[in-house]
Motif scaffolding. Sequence first.
Motif, PDB file in Angstrom:
ATOM      1  N   ASN A 139       0.715  -1.196   0.262  1.00  0.00           N
ATOM      2  CA  ASN A 139       0.054   0.078  -0.066  1.00  0.00           C
ATOM      3  C   ASN A 139       0.656   1.290   0.169  1.00  0.00           C
ATOM      4  OD1 ASN A 139      -2.473   1.952   0.315  1.00  0.00           O
ATOM      5  ND2 ASN A 139      -1.552   2.189   1.936  1.00  0.00           N
ATOM      6  N   LYS A 140       2.179   0.955   0.382  1.00  0.00           N
ATOM      7  CA  LYS A 140       2.932   2.451   1.025  1.00  0.00           C
ATOM      8  C   LYS A 140       3.772   2.557   0.035  1.00  0.00           C
ATOM      9  CE  LYS A 140       7.217   4.569   3.243  1.00  0.00           C
ATOM     10  NZ  LYS A 140       7.522   4.558   4.271  1.00  0.00           N
ATOM     11  N   ALA A 141       3.636   1.412  -0.926  1.00  0.00           N
ATOM     12  CA  ALA A 141       4.409   1.467  -2.630  1.00  0.00           C
ATOM     13  C   ALA A 141       3.588   2.394  -3.514  1.00  0.00           C
ATOM     14  CB  ALA A 141       5.049  -0.151  -2.898  1.00  0.00           C
ATOM     15  N   GLN A 142       2.357   1.903  -3.459  1.00  0.00           N
ATOM     16  CA  GLN A 142       1.372   2.522  -4.248  1.00  0.00           C
ATOM     17  C   GLN A 142       1.301   3.954  -4.447  1.00  0.00           C
ATOM     18  OE1 GLN A 142      -1.577  -0.679  -3.271  1.00  0.00           O
ATOM     19  NE2 GLN A 142      -1.983  -0.976  -6.244  1.00  0.00           N
ATOM     20  N   MET A 143       1.049   4.328  -2.968  1.00  0.00           N
ATOM     21  CA  MET A 143       1.062   5.893  -2.331  1.00  0.00           C
ATOM     22  C   MET A 143       3.033   6.493  -3.191  1.00  0.00           C
ATOM     23  SD  MET A 143       1.197   7.727   1.351  1.00  0.00           S
ATOM     24  CE  MET A 143      -0.047   5.609   2.188  1.00  0.00           C
ATOM     25  N   ILE A 144       3.083   6.441  -2.910  1.00  0.00           N
ATOM     26  CA  ILE A 144       4.765   6.628  -3.071  1.00  0.00           C
ATOM     27  C   ILE A 144       4.728   6.917  -5.359  1.00  0.00           C
ATOM     28  CG2 ILE A 144       6.632   6.529  -4.464  1.00  0.00           C
ATOM     29  CD1 ILE A 144       7.524   4.561  -1.112  1.00  0.00           C
ATOM     30  N   GLU A 145       3.946   5.495  -6.170  1.00  0.00           N
ATOM     31  CA  GLU A 145       4.046   6.158  -6.978  1.00  0.00           C
ATOM     32  C   GLU A 145       3.008   7.016  -7.421  1.00  0.00           C
ATOM     33  OE1 GLU A 145       5.899   3.744  -9.533  1.00  0.00           O
ATOM     34  OE2 GLU A 145       6.873   3.269  -7.806  1.00  0.00           O
TER      35      GLU A 145
END
Length: 483
Positions: A139-145
Amino acid sequence: MQKGAIELLACILIFGMVFSGTTRVFQMKQLEEPWDMTRKVEGIKNEEKDSVDVMYFGSSHMYTSINPVVVWEEQGIPSYILATQKQPFWISYYYMREALKYQKPKVVVLDIYRSDFLEEYEEESVNRAAIDLLDFSYNKAQMIEASVPKEERASYYVNLIKYHGRWKELTKEDFDWSYRTKQDPLKGYVCLYPTTPIDRRQSLEEVTEVQDMSDKTKEYLMKIIELSKKKGFELVLYKAPSNATKEQKAYYNAVEAIAKENNIHFIDYNMLYKEVGLDLSKDFYDENHVNLLGAKKVSKHFSAYLADEFQLEDKRNKVSYKETWDQAVQINERWEKAYELRNIVNLKDYVEAVKAEDYVVLFTTVSNVSLDTVSEESLKVCQDFGLLQKEKLKGHYIAIMKDGEIPYEVDREALNDAIRDLGLPIEVAYNDQERYTLSNIDYKDHNYFTSRGNMNIIVYDKKLNKIVSNVLVDLKTQGKIVQ
């Protein structure tokens, strides 16, 4: 499994643990109240699972305008705020998904202040304030993207790229991770003290224009609406009282139109000042944020709205909620008492207020003050409370009041011994100008003592573990307080 594979897996796990810990040490943390966002974001993990019925997301307008403790006291609704500064809708969306790992709220409230944000990405400080606080996950990775330009993403995935240069700045607080296991007693609320009188605000009643949001902002608003349907929570699109401009109101009208199209609840407190009883002269911290008084009024009104619209259960009599919410109420009361101290203008009323239990109070005078220069009225007030009992002042006068009593009248050489006897995490030092500098575990290198007043008073709250008031007193007059 082959021995070599096991050893490789063990090495990977050990490296991951060491790397994660190192990253956490170097990462910037927001631990100083009232802006202790690190504690507030971590705090949701430490609430009992699925115990929160309402969750709030959005910008600083969200975390300063609703006090979950007031909502609890009014309606018995357990709630929590997971907001960060200038939070755009895409970060709100991923924060919601993060929160759903720990809670199953019946109602989710989204602050719509950032509906007028037209850029593709927010500035780095806004992104860091939200993204760095979360543990790494898909989820954090998607937020970063979604939140960070491609060329800047690496340092969000690996924080050491950003923060490795902090090694000279590290303090013991960077190695203290106890906040990761504690609840936030104010449940995500940021309590703002000062009052800024607002002269006027724009009339919004005639604003009917609808201003389109950016494609990205609208896309993530629709994602949030879809998430509410998928996860089964009611969604409220909410605008805090912020003295909005006509231009901003046009964006809020666009959100309201989408809310109507999708049968979503919508409330704009910029249109409800009279109903809430907001006072422009008393209830605002600055032009766009309410202070403690304003938040209390909004929270009372909104708690009734929640109870009426969603028939949420009053859980004040449930044993499983008692400990955490009793503590929250007690801490909130201490903040309210600290706010009240800021509005006292004379010495007698001030000292009467700080005689309460759980305060330790330091009284000091500058070196050029003698009893001959103290007015009769000020001297009587001081001596009635057990202060200035010496026949004359020799240099700096220092007294300590604890729980309404004066156990110490000391000279400056003995002051720190007396403070240690009381178990306080503070220390007083003196510079060449014989002014005082006080530092404690939360407010290092802050200058609390000054020679601008005849007497300086410092109030330390043992419940909050912080200094809550610092005033100057003119002893030559009637004991006028300067906050």
